[in-house]
Write a protein that holds these residues in place. Structure first.
Motif, mmCIF file in Angstrom:
data_model
loop_
_atom_site.group_PDB
_atom_site.id
_atom_site.type_symbol
_atom_site.label_atom_id
_atom_site.label_comp_id
_atom_site.label_asym_id
_atom_site.label_seq_id
_atom_site.Cartn_x
_atom_site.Cartn_y
_atom_site.Cartn_z
ATOM 1 N N GLU A 214 52.356 55.895 25.130
ATOM 2 C CA GLU A 214 52.567 56.328 23.743
ATOM 3 C C GLU A 214 54.040 56.644 23.484
ATOM 4 N N ASN A 219 57.117 51.124 17.340
ATOM 5 C CA ASN A 219 56.214 51.195 16.190
ATOM 6 C C ASN A 219 55.704 49.816 15.776
ATOM 7 N N LYS A 264 49.290 54.273 16.988
ATOM 8 C CA LYS A 264 49.633 53.732 18.305
ATOM 9 C C LYS A 264 48.407 53.204 19.045
#
Length: 289
Positions: A214, A219, A264
């Motif tokens: 993560e 993005n 995510k």
């Protein structure tokens, strides 16, 4: 602590090549499984055949294990690569296996194919395996579970080694522009491990791995969790659902692409289930706690 529940998956071994596709390409097998250019052609043909909005690589669950020294039967045009002979019988042998060199071998060709497909504008799902699936290539599962039961501290060392490799594989995938990474470990599901060991795997491996991923993925990348993994995280209070309303009835695979940049992690359904629709337009993304 929430309740550990399983997901009845019919797609555990769905990564592979359809004979109709292999015949159409005219490629020679098993050499085609080892070459980046052939992988690109196969991935495109499979996308068309399956009527998907993304290409998939690799075509088996043996790439990481092979790159660590595992013995592989590369199959033919009918059956893809699979584990051949186990190379480890104890924990020390697993811990002494070399780090993966991502610049050579089939794993490098997979990354090369991903890069080519992304440069051509394709969405690419890279399938990354979890620890039990990787170890299935290296060691008889009886020895794996024996280590887990009798010496969890040593199992943690093995988990840490494999976690580092999965993170490195993810980093390499980022370098070549992969925008969809699928993480699954069907060989380590609740139906195989049972509740006690499943909880330990989340604590020792899955949650810390996903927290690392993560923090590092861009993005422009989304991680597609196998629902078995999702429910294990929810059942151990390591994650919660977060709904995103897309405002229309939409196929799950299309919704996964639409929420890139907004989340995510997703994982309410297997991305291979091309018929699954979100009737209310709401996709359940996952927030790690």
């Amino acid at each position: 602590m929430g309740k550990m529940i399983d997901f009845n998956c019919t797609y555990d071994n769905a990564v592979g090549i359809n004979k109709e596709v292999t015949e159409k390409t005219g490629l020679k097998f098993p050499e085609a499984y080892k070459n980046g250019e052939s992988m690109v052609l196969l991935a495109k043909e499979l996308k068309k055949y399956d009527d998907r909005n993304f290409c998939e690589l690799p075509f088996c669950h043996t790439v990481e294990g092979e790159a660590m020294g595992g013995s592989i039967n590369f199959g033919d045009e009918n059956i893809g690569p699979r584990a051949k002979d186990y190379i480890c019988t104890n924990a020390e042998e697993v811990l002494n296996l070399p780090q993966i060199d991502y610049s050579k071998g089939r794993i490098a060709e997979v990354l090369k194919a991903c890069k080519c497909l992304r440069e051509e504008g394709e969405n690419v799902v890279l399938y990354i395996s979890g620890p039990f699936t990787i170890m299935n290539v290296l060691m008889d599962s009886r020895y794996v579970f024996k280590i887990f039961r009798k010496n969890p501290a040593v199992m943690k060392e093995i988990f840490d080694k494999l976690q580092d490799e999965i993170v490195r594989f993810t980093e390499e995938a980022q370098k070549v522009g992969v925008n969809m990474i699928s993480y699954a470990d069907s060989s380590g599901g609740l139906n195989i491990l049972g509740p006690k060991f499943s909880e330990q795997v989340v604590e020792m491996f899955t949650y810390p791995l996903l927290k690392r991923i993560e923090a590092m993925i861009s993005n422009e990348t989304i991680l597609l969790l196998c629902p078995k993994t999702t429910f294990a995280l929810l059942g151990t209070d390591k994650a919660v659902w977060k709904d995103i309303d897309l405002g229309e009835t939409i196929k799950y695979s299309e919704a996964c692409i639409k929420v890139i940049g907004k989340a995510k992690f997703v994982g309410q359904m297997c991305v291979k289930n091309k018929a699954f629709e979100l009737k209310d337009g709401i996709i359940k993304t996952i927030n790690l706690l």
